[in-house]
Motif scaffolding. Sequence first.
Motif, PDB file in Angstrom:
ATOM      1  N   PRO A 357       0.822  -1.214   0.000  1.00 58.41           N
ATOM      2  CA  PRO A 357       0.000   0.000   0.000  1.00 58.41           C
ATOM      3  C   PRO A 357       0.859   1.267   0.000  1.00 58.41           C
ATOM      4  N   ARG A 358       0.493   2.227  -0.846  1.00 62.20           N
ATOM      5  CA  ARG A 358       1.251   3.472  -0.939  1.00 62.20           C
ATOM      6  C   ARG A 358       0.354   4.633  -0.541  1.00 62.20           C
ATOM      7  N   GLU A 359       0.849   5.425   0.391  1.00 59.34           N
ATOM      8  CA  GLU A 359       0.078   6.554   0.902  1.00 59.34           C
ATOM      9  C   GLU A 359      -0.345   7.481  -0.244  1.00 59.34           C
ATOM     10  N   ASN A 360      -1.536   8.039  -0.117  1.00 59.52           N
ATOM     11  CA  ASN A 360      -2.104   9.003  -1.080  1.00 59.52           C
ATOM     12  C   ASN A 360      -2.663   8.386  -2.359  1.00 59.52           C
ATOM     13  N   THR A 361      -2.400   7.110  -2.597  1.00 60.11           N
ATOM     14  CA  THR A 361      -3.041   6.480  -3.759  1.00 60.11           C
ATOM     15  C   THR A 361      -4.487   6.161  -3.373  1.00 60.11           C
ATOM     16  N   LYS A 362      -5.330   5.919  -4.386  1.00 58.12           N
ATOM     17  CA  LYS A 362      -6.729   5.572  -4.108  1.00 58.12           C
ATOM     18  C   LYS A 362      -6.837   4.282  -3.311  1.00 58.12           C
ATOM     19  N   ALA A 363      -5.988   3.317  -3.661  1.00 54.01           N
ATOM     20  CA  ALA A 363      -6.061   2.016  -2.995  1.00 54.01           C
ATOM     21  C   ALA A 363      -5.680   2.105  -1.514  1.00 54.01           C
ATOM     22  N   TRP A 364      -4.899   3.095  -1.170  1.00 54.76           N
ATOM     23  CA  TRP A 364      -4.508   3.298   0.238  1.00 54.76           C
ATOM     24  C   TRP A 364      -5.753   3.363   1.108  1.00 54.76           C
ATOM     25  N   LYS A 365      -6.781   4.057   0.588  1.00 58.16           N
ATOM     26  CA  LYS A 365      -8.013   4.222   1.367  1.00 58.16           C
ATOM     27  C   LYS A 365      -8.863   2.960   1.358  1.00 58.16           C
ATOM     28  N   MET A 366      -8.598   2.065   0.415  1.00 59.89           N
ATOM     29  CA  MET A 366      -9.375   0.812   0.359  1.00 59.89           C
ATOM     30  C   MET A 366      -8.905  -0.172   1.432  1.00 59.89           C
ATOM     31  N   GLY A 367      -7.762   0.115   2.045  1.00 58.87           N
ATOM     32  CA  GLY A 367      -7.259  -0.782   3.081  1.00 58.87           C
ATOM     33  C   GLY A 367      -6.312  -1.824   2.505  1.00 58.87           C
TER      34      GLY A 367
END
Length: 463
Positions: A357-367
């Motif tokens: 997971p990479r901070e600030n990417t959309k997937a970051w918020k997906m968990g």
Amino acid sequence: MTTIELPVLQPEPANEHTSTNDGGHAVYVETYGCQMNLNDTEIVQAIMARHGFRLADSIAEADVVLLNTCAVRDNAERKIHERLKHLRSWRKRKPQMVVGVLGCMAERLRRSLLGEQDLVDLVVGPDEYRRLPDLVERAFAGEQGIAVKLSRVETYDDITPIRTQGISAWISIMRGCDKFCTFCVVPFTRGRERSRPLESIVREAAQLWDDGFREVTLLGQNVNSYRDPDGQGDFADLLAAVAEAVPRMRIRYTTSHPYDMSDKLIETMAAYANICPYIHLPVQSGSDRILQLMNRHYTVAQYLERIEKIRSTIPRCALSTDIIVGFCTETDEDHRKTLELMETVRYDGAYMFKYSPRENTKAWKMGDDVPEEVKAQRLEEVIQLQQQISWEINQTEIGKTFEVLVEGPSKRDPAQWQGRTDTNKVVIFPHLGTDQSYIVGDYVQVRIERATSATLFGTVVAG
Ligand code: SAH
Ligand code: SF4
Ligand code: F3S
């Protein structure tokens, strides 16, 4: 130390030589990450040399150490933190040494890198390398520096990279990426997509041939989006123009996005003998649901249709891919679909990664809900399967004869040569006794006698 932000400098004209460092400080650049970073290092070296810096071969000789970094996965960044720790011992011996972090990690972490390990003097992102000589000079005077603005226009088009080794050269044809795959940090670290003029790329390729290079790889995060800023040309037009300008040069490119892999591009590859029949076509996952969550813009069926088009148009074409396991919400069923897709396509090779997971990417918020052990298990499975497939494909090459471009001594056994087929397979073969009638950069015909999953072994049947 004070922290300064310099005003943005205008790009310099190509022929200007502004030496700010006639004392000849020596700079050493260490490169991590992808081929674009390797090419960027060559650009950085050219910029520094133009300003009077010498290029050092080791840290021991260097007054300036620059790490050109990658941020694509967490372990890429961890490596740099470790490296900085190690560099601290050098700083004790050489207190005047300037240390800079360049590249994607510099762009991502910015100011927080300054002073890391009591060491980092400079943080410079991928679009700010023209400012390096000035920032380094100021660092010698005790000022920390940071330059991380991303540009919509910078392509370093006027800078001839300093290429130090081999017969194979990279040419960056574009920078940045507009695709925004949800897992990926590159659009944030490299900024918006922009292309170099077609004419200037063709000129560079022609010059490389005259300089003795025998292979060029056209580079971009998504080369299929290339657009000539001075004309109408797309990537297929560029490829054709380069192929015609240097008809005996081997031409490769990377990376393609499946969504933009056009019929025209595939047909152009088939039309020129010097465009290598090898395509790296990252699929990432074999599950439509995951592909959608990744924002990849294609389904498995559409991807397979592209593979079909490639194989029917260029029957010899070798294929490789990238796969991410353990993307968020990935189930056993999704994972099984990835394995299934690998068996359907039967790639010659693959780069396989655990989702990071990479901070600030959309997937970051997906968990990040797939447990580490599950990711590790899935990675093991895709690696095992790919090795098996690569091994099986390579066994079918035994008995065939390939034209191999001689690259140099084999890394494992310098008494043997290493080269590559046009399909990008590594071939190891013995020297022809004492006969040195062929050299690095020559083409030889090699008959394959045995193969592992990664390498072909053979003997020269004709020089
Ligand atoms: N532009 C290229 C490659 C970019 S990075 C492309 O689109 O193909 C190279 C590969 O790293 C990607 O294809 C992907 O498989 C992998 N990758 C990127 N971000 C990742 C992440 N957050 N975790 C794990 N793998 C990642
Ligand atoms: Fe990242 Fe996707 Fe762009 Fe490749 S295409 S660099 S994976 S955002
Ligand atoms: Fe890494 Fe930047 Fe390349 S994140 S993969 S060095 S574009």
